[in-house]
Motif scaffolding. Structure first.
Motif, PDB file in Angstrom:
ATOM      1  N   LEU A  18       0.746  -1.239   0.050  1.00 55.60           N
ATOM      2  CA  LEU A  18       0.036   0.032   0.169  1.00 55.60           C
ATOM      3  C   LEU A  18       0.877   1.174   0.030  1.00 55.60           C
ATOM      4  O   LEU A  18       0.467   2.220  -0.628  1.00 55.60           O
ATOM      5  CB  LEU A  18      -0.828  -0.077   1.372  1.00 55.60           C
ATOM      6  N   ALA A  19       2.008   1.292   0.790  1.00 58.84           N
ATOM      7  CA  ALA A  19       2.853   2.387   0.963  1.00 58.84           C
ATOM      8  C   ALA A  19       3.518   2.718  -0.572  1.00 58.84           C
ATOM      9  O   ALA A  19       3.470   3.802  -1.078  1.00 58.84           O
ATOM     10  CB  ALA A  19       4.012   2.275   1.844  1.00 58.84           C
ATOM     11  N   LEU A  20       3.856   1.572  -1.126  1.00 55.86           N
ATOM     12  CA  LEU A  20       4.602   1.510  -2.477  1.00 55.86           C
ATOM     13  C   LEU A  20       3.545   2.135  -3.541  1.00 55.86           C
ATOM     14  O   LEU A  20       3.953   2.971  -4.294  1.00 55.86           O
ATOM     15  CB  LEU A  20       5.255   0.367  -2.852  1.00 55.86           C
ATOM     16  N   GLY A  21       2.397   1.675  -3.396  1.00 46.56           N
ATOM     17  CA  GLY A  21       1.290   2.003  -4.375  1.00 46.56           C
ATOM     18  C   GLY A  21       1.053   3.787  -4.113  1.00 46.56           C
ATOM     19  O   GLY A  21       0.870   4.322  -5.002  1.00 46.56           O
ATOM     20  N   VAL A  22       1.050   4.039  -2.865  1.00 50.72           N
ATOM     21  CA  VAL A  22       0.829   5.490  -2.800  1.00 50.72           C
ATOM     22  C   VAL A  22       1.875   6.300  -3.184  1.00 50.72           C
ATOM     23  O   VAL A  22       1.754   7.433  -3.766  1.00 50.72           O
ATOM     24  CB  VAL A  22       0.496   5.794  -1.041  1.00 50.72           C
ATOM     25  N   LEU A  23       3.146   5.861  -3.147  1.00 54.74           N
ATOM     26  CA  LEU A  23       4.318   6.720  -3.509  1.00 54.74           C
ATOM     27  C   LEU A  23       4.392   6.921  -4.849  1.00 54.74           C
ATOM     28  O   LEU A  23       4.580   7.684  -5.552  1.00 54.74           O
ATOM     29  CB  LEU A  23       5.599   5.989  -3.139  1.00 54.74           C
ATOM     30  N   VAL A  24       3.938   5.803  -5.572  1.00 56.92           N
ATOM     31  CA  VAL A  24       4.122   5.655  -7.401  1.00 56.92           C
ATOM     32  C   VAL A  24       2.831   6.467  -7.734  1.00 56.92           C
ATOM     33  O   VAL A  24       2.883   7.223  -8.832  1.00 56.92           O
ATOM     34  CB  VAL A  24       3.930   4.295  -7.707  1.00 56.92           C
ATOM     35  N   LEU A  25       1.795   6.681  -6.973  1.00 53.43           N
ATOM     36  CA  LEU A  25       0.569   7.231  -7.623  1.00 53.43           C
ATOM     37  C   LEU A  25       0.941   8.878  -7.335  1.00 53.43           C
ATOM     38  O   LEU A  25       0.485   9.539  -8.011  1.00 53.43           O
ATOM     39  CB  LEU A  25      -0.585   7.132  -6.707  1.00 53.43           C
ATOM     40  N   TYR A  26       1.579   9.225  -6.046  1.00 52.84           N
ATOM     41  CA  TYR A  26       2.154  10.563  -5.820  1.00 52.84           C
ATOM     42  C   TYR A  26       2.898  11.110  -6.998  1.00 52.84           C
ATOM     43  O   TYR A  26       2.648  12.079  -7.380  1.00 52.84           O
ATOM     44  CB  TYR A  26       2.630  10.737  -4.443  1.00 52.84           C
ATOM     45  N   ASN A  27       3.751  10.173  -7.273  1.00 45.56           N
ATOM     46  CA  ASN A  27       4.930  10.532  -8.337  1.00 45.56           C
ATOM     47  C   ASN A  27       3.880  10.745  -9.633  1.00 45.56           C
ATOM     48  O   ASN A  27       4.539  11.582 -10.534  1.00 45.56           O
ATOM     49  CB  ASN A  27       5.740   9.686  -8.582  1.00 45.56           C
ATOM     50  N   ALA A  28       2.854   9.635  -9.774  1.00 41.56           N
ATOM     51  CA  ALA A  28       2.230  10.000 -11.239  1.00 41.56           C
ATOM     52  C   ALA A  28       1.453  11.148 -11.285  1.00 41.56           C
ATOM     53  O   ALA A  28       1.420  12.076 -12.232  1.00 41.56           O
ATOM     54  CB  ALA A  28       1.181   8.600 -11.104  1.00 41.56           C
ATOM     55  N   TYR A  29       0.880  12.075 -10.084  1.00 44.68           N
ATOM     56  CA  TYR A  29       0.310  12.855  -9.950  1.00 44.68           C
ATOM     57  C   TYR A  29       1.163  14.196 -10.319  1.00 44.68           C
ATOM     58  O   TYR A  29       0.876  14.978 -10.873  1.00 44.68           O
ATOM     59  CB  TYR A  29      -0.297  13.041  -8.649  1.00 44.68           C
TER      60      TYR A  29
ATOM     61  N   LEU B 232       5.203  13.078 -20.740  1.00 49.40           N
ATOM     62  CA  LEU B 232       4.731  13.450 -19.681  1.00 49.40           C
ATOM     63  C   LEU B 232       3.566  12.384 -19.243  1.00 49.40           C
ATOM     64  O   LEU B 232       3.284  11.971 -18.201  1.00 49.40           O
ATOM     65  CB  LEU B 232       4.604  14.894 -19.386  1.00 49.40           C
ATOM     66  N   LEU B 233       2.563  12.495 -20.506  1.00 48.89           N
ATOM     67  CA  LEU B 233       1.556  11.864 -20.428  1.00 48.89           C
ATOM     68  C   LEU B 233       1.692  10.301 -20.155  1.00 48.89           C
ATOM     69  O   LEU B 233       1.146   9.559 -19.485  1.00 48.89           O
ATOM     70  CB  LEU B 233       0.682  12.137 -21.489  1.00 48.89           C
ATOM     71  N   GLY B 234       2.819   9.981 -21.234  1.00 45.88           N
ATOM     72  CA  GLY B 234       3.100   8.342 -21.147  1.00 45.88           C
ATOM     73  C   GLY B 234       3.551   7.902 -19.719  1.00 45.88           C
ATOM     74  O   GLY B 234       3.095   6.909 -19.209  1.00 45.88           O
ATOM     75  N   TYR B 235       4.640   8.427 -19.238  1.00 46.47           N
ATOM     76  CA  TYR B 235       4.988   8.111 -17.896  1.00 46.47           C
ATOM     77  C   TYR B 235       3.935   8.454 -16.827  1.00 46.47           C
ATOM     78  O   TYR B 235       4.122   7.899 -15.925  1.00 46.47           O
ATOM     79  CB  TYR B 235       6.547   8.814 -17.390  1.00 46.47           C
ATOM     80  N   GLY B 236       3.401   9.541 -16.885  1.00 45.78           N
ATOM     81  CA  GLY B 236       2.269   9.572 -15.849  1.00 45.78           C
ATOM     82  C   GLY B 236       1.401   8.589 -15.802  1.00 45.78           C
ATOM     83  O   GLY B 236       0.864   8.132 -14.795  1.00 45.78           O
ATOM     84  N   LEU B 237       0.718   8.117 -17.009  1.00 46.68           N
ATOM     85  CA  LEU B 237      -0.231   7.117 -16.946  1.00 46.68           C
ATOM     86  C   LEU B 237       0.269   5.963 -16.728  1.00 46.68           C
ATOM     87  O   LEU B 237      -0.282   5.115 -15.814  1.00 46.68           O
ATOM     88  CB  LEU B 237      -0.888   7.326 -18.370  1.00 46.68           C
ATOM     89  N   SER B 238       1.538   5.703 -16.914  1.00 50.04           N
ATOM     90  CA  SER B 238       2.034   4.539 -16.561  1.00 50.04           C
ATOM     91  C   SER B 238       2.244   4.104 -15.083  1.00 50.04           C
ATOM     92  O   SER B 238       2.043   3.109 -14.319  1.00 50.04           O
ATOM     93  CB  SER B 238       3.541   4.232 -17.251  1.00 50.04           C
ATOM     94  N   PHE B 239       2.758   5.178 -14.390  1.00 54.57           N
ATOM     95  CA  PHE B 239       2.851   5.534 -13.067  1.00 54.57           C
ATOM     96  C   PHE B 239       1.667   5.337 -12.392  1.00 54.57           C
ATOM     97  O   PHE B 239       1.375   4.524 -11.298  1.00 54.57           O
ATOM     98  CB  PHE B 239       3.698   6.771 -12.545  1.00 54.57           C
ATOM     99  N   ALA B 240       0.607   5.872 -12.910  1.00 55.98           N
ATOM    100  CA  ALA B 240      -0.885   5.624 -12.447  1.00 55.98           C
ATOM    101  C   ALA B 240      -1.055   4.266 -12.414  1.00 55.98           C
ATOM    102  O   ALA B 240      -1.853   3.823 -11.226  1.00 55.98           O
ATOM    103  CB  ALA B 240      -1.683   6.778 -12.930  1.00 55.98           C
ATOM    104  N   ILE B 241      -0.980   3.669 -13.358  1.00 55.03           N
ATOM    105  CA  ILE B 241      -1.545   2.304 -13.550  1.00 55.03           C
ATOM    106  C   ILE B 241      -0.940   1.190 -12.634  1.00 55.03           C
ATOM    107  O   ILE B 241      -1.278   0.411 -12.048  1.00 55.03           O
ATOM    108  CB  ILE B 241      -1.186   1.785 -15.181  1.00 55.03           C
TER     109      ILE B 241
END
Length: 86
Positions: A11-22, A52-61
């Motif tokens: 969960l912590a790793l997921g939150v970290l990756v989603l924060y970077n996606a944001y 930016l869009l590619g990496y952002g969406l990849s990080f979000a997924i």
């Protein structure tokens, strides 16, 4: 106890990756452009629309998958334990 620690770490790793996606997607939507790069999660991301869009969406997924992983792992564990008792 071991599974609780693994779930918390996922969960912590997921939150970290989603924060970077944001952060990356916020740069895309703010119109951040140029010839420089930004560093997120060890990646050099050029400041152009496609990157930016590619990496952002990849990080979000990937972040969403990390957030859903504990639920899927627990369902698999419970399904196996119920099947073994029968």
């Amino acid at each position: 106890m071991k599974w609780k620690i693994i779930n918390i770490l996922l969960l912590a790793l997921g939150v970290l990756v989603l924060y970077n996606a944001y952060n990356v997607l916020a740069g895309f939507f703010d119109g951040l452009r140029g010839t420089a790069v930004i560093y997120r999660l060890g990646f050099k991301i050029p400041l152009n629309d496609q990157s930016l869009l590619g990496y952002g969406l990849s990080f979000a997924i990937i972040g969403i998958l990390f957030l859903l992983a504990p639920i899927l792992i627990n369902r698999m564990r419970l399904g196996k334990s119920i099947g073994e008792k029968s």
